[in-house]
Write an enzyme that holds these catalytic residues in place. Structure first.
Site, short mmCIF file in Angstrom:
data_model
loop_
_atom_site.label_atom_id
_atom_site.label_comp_id
_atom_site.label_asym_id
_atom_site.label_seq_id
_atom_site.Cartn_x
_atom_site.Cartn_y
_atom_site.Cartn_z
N SER A 109 0.85 -1.19 0.00
CA SER A 109 0.00 0.00 0.00
C SER A 109 0.88 1.23 0.00
O SER A 109 1.99 1.23 0.56
CB SER A 109 -0.89 0.01 1.24
N SER A 110 0.37 2.31 -0.59
CA SER A 110 1.13 3.57 -0.61
C SER A 110 1.24 4.20 0.77
O SER A 110 2.04 5.13 0.97
CB SER A 110 0.48 4.55 -1.58
N CYS A 111 0.48 3.70 1.75
CA CYS A 111 0.57 4.27 3.10
C CYS A 111 1.86 3.89 3.81
O CYS A 111 2.12 4.34 4.92
CB CYS A 111 -0.63 3.87 3.94
N TYR A 138 -1.42 -0.49 10.20
CA TYR A 138 -1.54 -1.15 8.90
C TYR A 138 -0.29 -0.92 8.06
O TYR A 138 0.24 -1.85 7.44
CB TYR A 138 -2.78 -0.61 8.17
N LYS A 142 2.50 -3.62 6.45
CA LYS A 142 2.85 -3.69 5.04
C LYS A 142 4.35 -3.49 4.83
O LYS A 142 4.95 -4.12 3.95
CB LYS A 142 2.04 -2.66 4.24
N HIS A 181 -13.36 2.68 2.19
CA HIS A 181 -12.49 3.76 1.75
C HIS A 181 -13.33 4.89 1.16
O HIS A 181 -14.55 4.79 1.02
CB HIS A 181 -11.49 3.23 0.71
#
Length: 324
Positions: A109-111, A138, A142, A181
């Protein structure tokens, strides 16, 4: 079309991304796509995962299974988000390695990138700053998944690759009233407001943060593209300590612009009010996708068309919305 005989296990095939990857693999002629529902295989159960790999001769793995959700879900269930994702990743990667699976694709994920990372965010921004607090558990899970793959590559010579998608949307998304989301949340809210004749809809935050969105079918196409790259071609863009690659469209919009576009697609004509007392999250999240473009892939589905298709899917499946 020529058939392809590799046995490919898609973990998380009932989710939005996993189901899109299955569709893509079938469209490309892969015949032996292996899946297992949660009732058939609990990925949190280490022994069950080991038994699954022992019972099937798997050649490749797409690790798309994950616990996911929006700001509300991440804030409400932080322990679930970090534990479930850590366990799923560890169980699948270790079992794949133990049973001789040489190729695996991990979906992140880009987070993973710092809250205030320079924009657009490059892959080497990883671990250079503080994460966004609303989804830190989260994100840490990742990041651990990326490092897990890197470590098996370094120690065992595996070819475990990681793709970091931007915000995804599309058919099969989670339209839960609280845990979804931003795109499915707004789509559901505008749809219900239109049906009920509501004069206004309230959206979270200021509306000013900028976000990049990628249709899930583009994400599936990019995932298979990355997995199919020859090892020497892939090695030319990565290193043992930088084995992940960004997947996005390279363009972003404000949440206010997004809300206006979704309202127009849904046909809601009332007022859109933003609640600044609710969290905004990261100010901007735009990925640098130059490495992926250098490897021959770029997004094809424009945001308006993708949202239109997603809304049509939602209307057709409105009675089947999934909860986290």
């Amino acid at each position: 079309m020529a058939t392809r005989q590799e046995t490919i296990f898609v973990a998380g095939h009932r989710g939005m991304v996993g189901s899109a990857i299955v569709r893509r693999l079938h469209a490309l002629g892969y015949q032996n796509v292996l899946t297992a529902s949660r009732n058939q295989l609990d990925l949190l159960d280490q022994q069950a995962v080991r038994g699954f790999f022992a019972a099937h001769a798997v050649d490749q793995v797409y690790l798309a299974a994950a616990r996911v959700g929006g700001i509300h879900a991440n804030n409400t269930y932080p322990a679930d988000f970090i534990y479930d994702n850590l366990m799923i990743q560890a169980n699948v990667v270790q079992a794949a390695h133990d049973h001789g699976v040489q190729k695996l694709l991990f979906l992140g994920s880009s987070c993973i990138y710092p809250r205030l990372a320079p924009q657009p965010m490059r892959e080497d921004a990883l671990l250079t700053g503080v994460l966004e607090s609303t989804n830190e558990p989260y994100a840490i899970a990742k990041i651990a998944g990326i490092k897990l793959c890197e470590s098996y590559n370094r120690q065992h010579g595996r070819d475990y690759r990681s793709v970091m998608p931007t915000n995804l949307y599309g058919p099969g998304d989670n339209f839960h009233a609280q845990n979804s989301h931003v795109i499915p949340a707004l789509m559901r809210r505008f749809h219900q407001a239109k049906a009920q004749g509501d004069a206004q809809v309230t959206a979270w935050g200021s509306g000013n943060p900028r976000r990049e969105f990628l249709h899930v079918d583009d994400m599936a196409a990019a995932s298979v593209h990355v997995m199919e790259l020859a090892s020497d071609v892939w090695a030319g863009q990565v290193s043992p300590m930088l084995s992940h690659i960004n997947v996005g469209c390279g363009q972003d919009v404000t949440i206010r612009e997004l809300a206006t576009l979704i309202a127009d697609i849904v046909g809601y004509r009332g007022a859109i009010v933003f609640d600044p007392d609710q969290p905004d999250g990261t100010p901007r999240k735009l990925l640098d996708v130059s490495r992926l473009r250098a490897l021959g892939w770029q997004a094809e589905i424009l945001l308006k068309q993708g949202l239109t298709d997603t809304y049509a899917w939602y209307v057709a499946h409105v009675g089947e919305v999934r909860a986290v």
